[in-house]
Write a protein that holds these residues in place. Structure first.
Motif, PDB file in Angstrom:
ATOM      1  N   TYR A   1       0.831  -1.198   0.000  1.00 15.00           N
ATOM      2  CA  TYR A   1       0.000   0.000   0.000  1.00 15.00           C
ATOM      3  C   TYR A   1       0.874   1.260   0.000  1.00 15.00           C
ATOM      4  N   THR A   2       1.929   1.227   0.788  1.00 15.72           N
ATOM      5  CA  THR A   2       2.858   2.366   0.810  1.00 15.72           C
ATOM      6  C   THR A   2       3.887   2.188  -0.295  1.00 15.72           C
ATOM      7  N   PRO A   3       3.964   3.122  -1.236  1.00 14.40           N
ATOM      8  CA  PRO A   3       4.886   2.953  -2.365  1.00 14.40           C
ATOM      9  C   PRO A   3       6.343   3.148  -1.961  1.00 14.40           C
ATOM     10  N   LYS A   4       7.239   2.550  -2.743  1.00 18.18           N
ATOM     11  CA  LYS A   4       8.674   2.741  -2.539  1.00 18.18           C
ATOM     12  C   LYS A   4       9.166   4.011  -3.219  1.00 18.18           C
ATOM     13  N   THR A   5       8.409   4.484  -4.192  1.00 12.92           N
ATOM     14  CA  THR A   5       8.785   5.698  -4.911  1.00 12.92           C
ATOM     15  C   THR A   5       7.525   6.463  -5.285  1.00 12.92           C
ATOM     16  N   ASN A   6       7.657   7.765  -5.433  1.00 13.73           N
ATOM     17  CA  ASN A   6       6.553   8.589  -5.924  1.00 13.73           C
ATOM     18  C   ASN A   6       6.761   9.006  -7.374  1.00 13.73           C
ATOM     19  N   GLU A   7       7.822   8.460  -7.999  1.00 14.86           N
ATOM     20  CA  GLU A   7       8.052   8.740  -9.410  1.00 14.86           C
ATOM     21  C   GLU A   7       6.965   8.086 -10.253  1.00 14.86           C
ATOM     22  N   ILE A   8       6.716   8.657 -11.425  1.00 17.68           N
ATOM     23  CA  ILE A   8       5.576   8.209 -12.236  1.00 17.68           C
ATOM     24  C   ILE A   8       6.002   7.808 -13.653  1.00 17.68           C
TER      25      ILE A   8
END
Length: 281
Positions: A101-108
């Motif tokens: 649920y919690t991402p390792k990155t916020n890059e898209i």
């Protein structure tokens, strides 16, 4: 034609895997745009809505993700699809792989899809268009419901219900049992010279055409536009009902239960919307 992070691929190219966060968690946003003869209708509004939505979801916006870049990537995708002058474009943005649920990155990453449309103008259909309330599940009246995310399972189930019961669309309700929107767009009700549409606080999509019509009607002394909650009991009292979205523009509702609606105002509005779209480009 598909544009994946700037590279063009055919429709039969598969590039998503089981780790994609859009697939796993609905961790994705999208914009649906109308492009005619290389011109993107309401480009700035779509771009700004996407940027605002990405910030709300804590996605990292790349430095090169300017409005010019947004436009160039869409046009590049359109040019790879030679079937006609009008296109429906879906610009999807999803958070990159990693994490639960919690991402390792916020890059898209982003994907752009282009499909041909038959008409270069917004056209008001004249076929029967019947709607019904969908009451199995409800829209949450909060800011997340205003965003165009991939979390659309409610709309999917409502679409199946509509198909099974021979309706052309369904009206979605929030937890307060107020009418929020249709499966595929915002809702407007006409009663005399008063036109109502649900407010964003009730949970409707923050639609581009919704905004345009509200602005247009505020400048029209012949109408009073109100952003007010709509009760299901008020539907049969209205003179007219129509649905708005970027691709269709305006869709006139002809029937709701025993009520038959006029289409007079929708006919006026679709002409003005076409004129506004041409000015915008």
């Amino acid at each position: 034609m598909i544009n994946l992070n700037g590279e063009l691929y055919g429709d039969n190219h598969y590039f998503l895997n089981q780790n994609n966060r859009g697939f796993r968690y609905g961790d994705s946003l999208f914009e649906t745009l109308r492009v005619v003869n290389g011109h993107i209708y309401f480009l700035e509004e779509h771009y700004l809505r996407l940027m605002a939505s990405m910030r709300i979801l804590r996605m990292e916006i790349p430095m090169n993700f300017t409005m010019d870049f947004f436009e160039e990537e869409i046009i590049k995708t359109i040019q790879g699809n030679v079937n006609g002058p009008a296109h429906r474009v879906r610009f999807s943005v999803y958070r990159n792989n990693g994490g639960l649920y919690t991402p390792k990155t916020n890059e898209i990453s982003y994907v752009i899809e282009a499909k041909s449309l038959q008409s270069t103008f917004y056209v008001l259909g004249d076929a029967t268009y019947e709607v019904e309330l969908f009451k199995d599940f409800y829209v949450n009246p909060d800011m997340l419901s205003n965003l165009k995310t991939n979390n659309k399972i409610l709309n999917v189930v409502a679409g199946i219900y509509s198909q099974e019961n021979d309706y052309q669309n369904c009206l979605l309700l929030n937890q307060d049992k107020q009418v929020v929107e249709a499966i595929n767009g915002n809702v407007f009700l006409v009663s005399g010279n008063i036109i109502k549409t649900p407010p964003l606080k009730d949970g409707c999509i923050d639609g581009i055409i919704r905004k345009k019509l509200i602005s247009m009607l505020k400048d029209d002394e012949n109408f009073v536009i109100k952003e007010e909650s709509i009760s299901p009991f008020g539907l049969q009292k209205a003179d007219e009902m129509f649905i708005t979205n970027t691709i269709s523009g305006i869709i006139s509702v002809t029937n709701y239960r025993k009520k038959e609606f006029s289409t007079e105002i929708a006919k006026k509005m679709v002409g003005r919307l076409n004129a506004l779209a041409r000015i915008a480009i």
